[in-house]
Design an enzyme around this catalytic site. Structure first.
Site, PDB file in Angstrom:
ATOM      1  CB  ALA A  14      -0.919   0.004   1.216  1.00  0.00           C
ATOM      2  CB  ILE A  15       3.422   2.347  -2.515  1.00  0.00           C
ATOM      3  CG1 ILE A  15       4.070   0.962  -2.560  1.00  0.00           C
ATOM      4  CG2 ILE A  15       4.470   3.453  -2.604  1.00  0.00           C
ATOM      5  CD1 ILE A  15       5.044   0.661  -1.466  1.00  0.00           C
TER       6      ILE A  15
ATOM      7  CG  LEU B 237      -0.869   5.797  -6.858  1.00  0.00           C
ATOM      8  CD1 LEU B 237      -2.006   6.480  -7.607  1.00  0.00           C
ATOM      9  CD2 LEU B 237      -0.101   4.886  -7.802  1.00  0.00           C
TER      10      LEU B 237
ATOM     11  CB  CYS C   9      -3.868   2.483  -7.879  1.00  0.00           C
ATOM     12  SG  CYS C   9      -2.877   2.476  -6.360  1.00  0.00           S
TER      13      CYS C   9
ATOM     14  CE  LYS D 212      -1.008  -3.132 -13.582  1.00  0.00           C
ATOM     15  NZ  LYS D 212       0.341  -2.890 -13.069  1.00  0.00           N
TER      16      LYS D 212
ATOM     17  CG  ASN E  65      -2.998  -2.634 -10.205  1.00  0.00           C
ATOM     18  OD1 ASN E  65      -2.211  -2.961  -9.314  1.00  0.00           O
ATOM     19  ND2 ASN E  65      -3.084  -1.400 -10.648  1.00  0.00           N
TER      20      ASN E  65
ATOM     21  N   GLY F  11       6.672  -8.122 -12.602  1.00  0.00           N
ATOM     22  CA  GLY F  11       6.452  -7.134 -11.550  1.00  0.00           C
ATOM     23  C   GLY F  11       7.253  -7.415 -10.301  1.00  0.00           C
TER      24      GLY F  11
END
Lengths: 319, 311
Positions: A84-85, A87, A147, A181, A208, A281
């Protein structure tokens, strides 16, 4: 019953045509690296011959800088990891000034990944890249409509009408090929694939991350500061493979397979399932040279089943 | 790959990309117990051993399996005398490190490095180098202390890993830490967790120990030892390096700020790649404008000036 092609003719690996066509986008080979798993490419310049890649998708860029989520941002799970970066990025202006000149110099196709909060923001981001001078312009744009770690991000990926509309707006706003995506966190991936195709997407990237969670029961706390996050890595490969196969049955648009691909066998499975290209990935995190190894092994793997081109095996699943 | 624009100087780039890193499958040479749950792993990796410097780290992964999936970051502990192998010391407490503890010589690990910035040298010699560690955070300091005292050099490059390479070994241009004396304030939970004491003493490092229960050394906090060492050295040019649990590092940073002694901390934030591509390992680092920003510990650190950290 599944059965292989009869008596595959032996093909010399050197005769194999690795080039692939995704709508208006031509790539030298089908081995790409996925957005969010390769930084801005500069980070891996000493470990990967960037010029050999079929394409690089740098980390998703947003209209304005984003600090990202608080740590912990990632946690390992069985055969995979949650992230859970949020963005974390410096915004499109900084990206174009700081990272695009380097990316344009590496010698492989660059596909910019963008995420907007609104349709208008997606369009604005696409226009920004369209306006970049020809020497630095990316080869295509991937719309990150999936995302899971930012509010608003998934709506475009889970509401077919919204998805079609944002893709259509972006296709109209630019001459660049547009890739959508998509998220697997929907009831019907085929429905979403049809929506993106109806919007005019040149290609679809599937998938994703899969929404997940991890807990420390002794502290009764989630391990991610964001509580939930996106699962990636080998653990999700069967889900990704299923999504690629289902979508490929529903649309004619080319598909880029992504989700747990770590080696040549994984890559070949996605091509046979219906992907025209693949993105590596999470493997970049734990085996940073994997993309080179898959690329090295690809001609022999194609030759082993008698194929002289990548396109010859795309969607060749017997069932 | 040579005529790319030199953009690394722009502030949006990290300071320490892994440009000297190699990814190797390395045979384990030794895997020996040093203390309770604490092991020293030696693996053969000449390309890494030749270039790694104190304070830098490597990522280690169990080869050929998907669970655990990711590598773990380990600071350089030492390099073997023949410059062919790298030592790291680890605490067996998680999925990977517990499995690693049962690996035997000849088994393989996948390793990438050297990574990160390492301890920064200084233009001028320091009189007193004060090292402060809590628990497994002690591991970067043997190589650091030995080098500062001139007993061992790290980061020789060229002519080491490749027998056909005719070029003579060259010293890197990295400014090295040099100190007239090295004092190591080492906090442990209990005596049975005390690791590496003989190695530190053999290197001529003044080792001072504190334990939570008084089973060894000072019964109390490692910061008590630091305060005393700072008092003893008040008329000398000093520098503090620190690694351990975050509350301890914060306390050490506060003490050093009050004493106006430069303090560098080695941060250990959860890391997936060690290369700067996953954006997991961020820490709050103060920027020139006074605000903080999340910076990647792996490519902007792991060593930071403590006054720049927003604890």
């Amino acid at each position: 019953m599944p059965h292989g092609p009869e008596a595959p003719s032996p093909t010399a690996p050197t005769d194999v045509d690795l080039s692939v066509t995704l709508g208006r986008l031509q790539l030298p080979n089908p081995v790409l690296v996925a957005s969010g798993t390769f930084g801005y490419a500069r980070e891996l310049a000493s470990l990967v011959d960037l010029s050999r890649l079929g394409g690089i998708l740098p980390k998703t860029v947003t209209a304005t800088p984003r600090q990202g989520n608080a740590p912990w941002r990632t946690v390992e799970t069985t055969g995979g990891m949650l992230n859970a970066i949020g963005l974390d990025n410096d915004g499109v202006d900084a990206f174009i000034e700081c990272h695009v000149p380097y990316l344009a110099s590496v010698g492989c196709p660059i596909i910019a990944s963008v995420a907007g909060k609104t349709r208008e923001e997606f369009v604005e981001l696409v226009r920004r890249f369209d306006a970049v001078d020809a020497a630095h312009r990316p080869a295509a744009i991937e719309l990150n409509v999936s995302c899971p770690n930012v509010s608003g991000g998934v709506d475009f990926g889970s509401d077919p009408a919204l998805c079609e509309a944002v893709v259509r707006d972006c296709v109209a706003a630019s001459d660049l090929p547009i890739i959508a995506k998509l998220t697997p966190n929907v009831t019907s991936i085929a429905t979403m694939a049809k929506a993106a195709e109806a919007g005019g997407a040149d290609a679809l990237s599937l998938i994703n991350t899969v929404l997940g969670m991890a807990i420390d029961w002794r502290k009764r706390r989630p391990l991610l500061a964001n509580v939930v996050g996106g699962l990636s890595g080998p653990a999700i490969k069967p889900i990704a493979l299923r999504c690629v196969w289902q979508a490929s049955q529903a649309v004619r648009a080319p598909i880029i397979g992504v989700g747990g691909i770590a080696n040549i066998n994984d890559a070949m499975e996605f091509l046979v399932a219906g992907a025209s290209a693949v993105q590596l990935g999470t493997v970049n995190f734990y085996h940073p040279t994997a993309s080179m190894e898959v690329l090295d092994a690809l001609p022999a793997a194609l030759a082993e089943i008698g194929a002289t081109s990548v396109s010859a095996i795309v969607g060749s699943l017997n069932h | 790959m040579t005529d790319r624009p030199a953009l690394d100087a722009t502030p949006l780039h990290a300071k320490h990309y892994a440009d000297g890193a190699a990814f190797v499958s390395a045979p384990i040479v030794e895997n020996v117990r040093l203390a309770r749950d604490t092991y020293r792993l030696r693996f053969e990796a000449p390309a890494i051993a030749a270039t790694i410097t104190p304070g830098q780290f490597v990522m280690v992964r169990l080869a050929g399996i998907d669970d655990p999936l990711l590598g773990r970051a380990f600071a350089l502990y030492d390099v073997s005398d023949d410059r062919a192998a790298v030592d790291v010391v680890y605490l067996a407490h998680g999925k990977l490190t517990t499995a690693l503890a049962s690996r035997q010589p000849g088994d393989r690990v996948e390793v990438w490095g050297p990574l990160g910035n390492g301890f920064d040298g200084d233009e001028r010699e320091i009189d007193a180098l004060l090292l402060v560690a809590g628990g497994i955070g002690y591991t970067p300091f043997l190589a650091c202390g030995a080098e500062a005292l001139g007993l061992k050099e790290y980061g020789l490059v060229g002519g080491v890993s490749d027998a056909d390479d005719a070029s003579p070994p060259q010293k890197t241009t990295r400014p090295r830490l040099a100190a007239k004396s090295v004092t190591f304030c080492y906090g442990v939970r209990t005596l049975d967790y005390l690791a590496g004491a003989d190695a530190f003493r053999a290197a001529g490092i003044d080792l001072r120990i504190a334990s939570n229960d008084g089973s060894v050394g000072h019964h109390g906090l490692v910061t008590d030892l630091l305060t005393q060492a700072l008092e003893e050295s008040s008329d000398r040019r000093r520098r503090v390096l620190c690694c351990g649990p975050e509350p301890m590092m914060e306390a050490v940073a506060e003490i050093c700020l009050a004493e106006q002694v430069r303090c560098d901390v080695s941060l250990e934030t959860p890391m997936a790649c060690g290369l700067g591509i996953c954006f997991s390992c961020v820490a709050k680092v103060k920027q020139p404008d006074g605000e903080w920003d999340y910076k990647r510990t792996c490519v902007d650190g792991p060593i930071f000036d403590a006054s720049q950290i927003e604890w």
